[in-house]
Design a protein around this motif. Structure first.
Motif, PDB file in Angstrom:
ATOM      1  N   UNK A   1      15.812  10.569  76.273  1.00 39.17           N
ATOM      2  CA  UNK A   1      14.828   9.515  76.116  1.00 39.17           C
ATOM      3  C   UNK A   1      14.455   8.897  77.464  1.00 39.17           C
ATOM      4  N   UNK A   2      15.451   8.615  78.291  1.00 34.37           N
ATOM      5  CA  UNK A   2      15.177   8.040  79.604  1.00 34.37           C
ATOM      6  C   UNK A   2      14.408   9.010  80.491  1.00 34.37           C
ATOM      7  N   UNK A   3      14.777  10.294  80.435  1.00 35.88           N
ATOM      8  CA  UNK A   3      14.105  11.296  81.267  1.00 35.88           C
ATOM      9  C   UNK A   3      12.658  11.484  80.841  1.00 35.88           C
ATOM     10  N   UNK A   4      12.396  11.588  79.546  1.00 35.15           N
ATOM     11  CA  UNK A   4      11.021  11.788  79.094  1.00 35.15           C
ATOM     12  C   UNK A   4      10.175  10.542  79.318  1.00 35.15           C
TER      13      UNK A   4
ATOM     14  N   UNK B   1      25.944  13.742  71.024  1.00 38.70           N
ATOM     15  CA  UNK B   1      24.564  13.606  70.571  1.00 38.70           C
ATOM     16  C   UNK B   1      23.989  12.260  71.003  1.00 38.70           C
ATOM     17  N   UNK B   2      24.779  11.207  70.885  1.00 39.77           N
ATOM     18  CA  UNK B   2      24.309   9.878  71.281  1.00 39.77           C
ATOM     19  C   UNK B   2      23.945   9.853  72.762  1.00 39.77           C
ATOM     20  N   UNK B   3      24.820  10.353  73.629  1.00 42.02           N
ATOM     21  CA  UNK B   3      24.554  10.310  75.065  1.00 42.02           C
ATOM     22  C   UNK B   3      23.436  11.272  75.459  1.00 42.02           C
ATOM     23  N   UNK B   4      23.349  12.434  74.808  1.00 44.56           N
ATOM     24  CA  UNK B   4      22.259  13.354  75.098  1.00 44.56           C
ATOM     25  C   UNK B   4      20.919  12.732  74.713  1.00 44.56           C
TER      26      UNK B   4
END
Length: 56
Positions: A31-34, A23-26
């Motif tokens: 967040x970075x992608x959006x 969950x943390x890495x997803x």
């Protein structure tokens, strides 16, 4: 699949840690992608792009 079962799914505590790490890495990747999408979609309209026009 058997190695995954022996490493993560055999004990509840390691299963929970695996889920928390996933969950943390997803969340970080999402967040970075959006944020990247938002910045590219609004290029030229964001404060970082226009602040030199208004700051002295």
């Amino acid at each position: 699949m058997k190695a995954l079962n022996n490493i993560l799914l055999k004990r509840t505590s390691t299963y929970a840690v695996g889920i928390a790490a996933s969950v943390f890495f997803f969340e970080r990747a999402f967040d970075l992608a959006t944020d990247s999408f938002f910045r590219s979609y609004n290029k030229g309209k964001l404060w970082d792009d226009i602040k030199d026009k208004y700051e002295q």
